[in-house]
Design an enzyme around this catalytic site. Structure first.
Site, PDB file in Angstrom:
ATOM      1  N   SER A 144       0.812  -1.219   0.000  1.00  0.00           N
ATOM      2  CA  SER A 144       0.000   0.000   0.000  1.00  0.00           C
ATOM      3  C   SER A 144       0.839   1.259   0.000  1.00  0.00           C
ATOM      4  O   SER A 144       0.435   2.287  -0.562  1.00  0.00           O
ATOM      5  CB  SER A 144      -0.962  -0.002   1.194  1.00  0.00           C
ATOM      6  N   HIS A 195       2.069   4.658   4.713  1.00  0.00           N
ATOM      7  CA  HIS A 195       1.339   5.322   3.644  1.00  0.00           C
ATOM      8  C   HIS A 195       1.910   6.717   3.381  1.00  0.00           C
ATOM      9  O   HIS A 195       2.032   7.139   2.224  1.00  0.00           O
ATOM     10  CB  HIS A 195      -0.140   5.422   4.007  1.00  0.00           C
TER      11      HIS A 195
END
Length: 335
Positions: A144, A195
């Protein structure tokens, strides 16, 4: 970080359904290979999950730098894999078509490593700023972070538009920041720093020095380690270069007599008058066209002036008529 959960593998079924709906032929090769690698390592992990996740303690304190390579391509469970790979399909198809396969593969490799490196720097900084060693113990895994970086790059190459987030239209240029906060609020188990690292790497590429540095490194590789006049580089439209003798979308082999050949004709080979040599690859030419091409190459070898060759360009044929070809053949055999 949760241990890997084994169950019905619903995520794998959903992912397979999405791939078949798109059609494997519609997925560019680098995107498809990256998806396949992630699925393979989920089914047959290289190491147990706790030995692949990335943390300051494991990577920096204990010098286990292999985690920089392994952590992006391992996932906690099948749903974690599904959501990441579904996003990869959407972003990968657009970016690979925009940048070209080689550059997109290069981009994925750099982002995978650099996202982990930035993650370690941020966690180390938080540890020193807060004097809380728990930041150095947090272990992250999954693709991610790289996807957040790809989102920044995608928005850069496809500006404008908006994304609907929880019913609110958000401009694409700000969508990654809104998603960063909302994902962490709705699912606290996700890695906020991981992230954020991806977003920062994406910004380094679109607004910082990373893209130029990658172009320079690509120049070194494509010139076999000699950085100079034959430098090649990549731009936002895909493959480009300095000193390239061929167009980007053509074969690197020269185009002879209006037809592309994979192998240059060997003008140093011996010829016999009764059997003019022909090129091993006919490229769909008729017998007369093959004979014409072979005869021109032979005349060039014997010092004929039927073609002009520039120092950097292709041969330019004189396009003789069939009668002139027959006459030259008689002249050649009589010589």
């Amino acid at each position: 970080m949760r241990n890997r959960q084994r169950g019905t593998n619903l995520g794998l079924l959903l992912l397979a359904s999405q791939v078949f709906q798109l059609g494997i032929d519609n997925i560019p090769p680098v995107t498809l290979a990256t998806l396949g690698l992630n699925v393979y390592l989920f089914l047959f992990p290289f190491k147990p999950l706790l030995e692949t996740c990335l943390s300051v303690r494991e990577a920096y304190w204990y010098r286990d730098w292999s985690r920089l390579l392994l952590s992006p391509f391992h996932h906690v469970d099948d749903m974690h894999l599904y959501f990441n790979m579904a996003l990869l399909l959407w972003k990968g198809i657009r970016l690979e078509k925009k940048l070209g396969g080689p550059w997109f593969a290069y981009l994925l490799s750099v982002f995978s490593l650099l996202t982990g490196f930035v993650y370690l720097l941020l966690e180390t900084g938080l540890t020193h700023m807060t004097e809380d060693s728990s930041y150095s113990l947090q272990c992250a895994v999954g693709f991610s972070g790289v996807l957040f970086g790809l989102k920044v790059v995608n928005n850069h190459y496809h500006p404008g538009g908006a994304t609907n987030i929880m019913g609110l239209p958000i401009a694409n240029r700000y969508a990654c920041w809104v998603e960063l906060v909302l994902i962490h609020i709705m699912n606290p188990g996700t890695s906020f720093v991981g992230h954020l690292s991806g977003i920062l790497v994406g910004l380094l590429y679109t607004t910082g020095p990373l893209k130029r540095l990658m172009e320079i490194c690509a120049g070194f590789v494509t010139s076999n380690g000699h950085y100079g006049g034959q430098q090649t580089y990549y731009n936002s439209s895909g493959y480009s270069g300095y000193g390239m003798p061929y167009a980007p979308n053509t074969n690197y082999e020269q185009h002879y007599y209006g037809a592309p050949y994979r192998q240059q004709y060997n003008t140093n080979s011996a010829h016999t008058p009764t059997a003019p040599p022909q090129h091993p690859y006919t490229a769909g030419m008729s017998e007369e066209q093959q004979y014409e091409a072979a005869l021109r190459a032979s005349l060039n070898d014997r010092g004929g002036h039927t073609q002009a060759r520039s120092s950097h360009g292709p041969f330019v044929p004189s396009n003789p008529s069939p009668e002139e070809i027959r006459w030259r053949r008689i002249q050649r055999f009589d010589s």
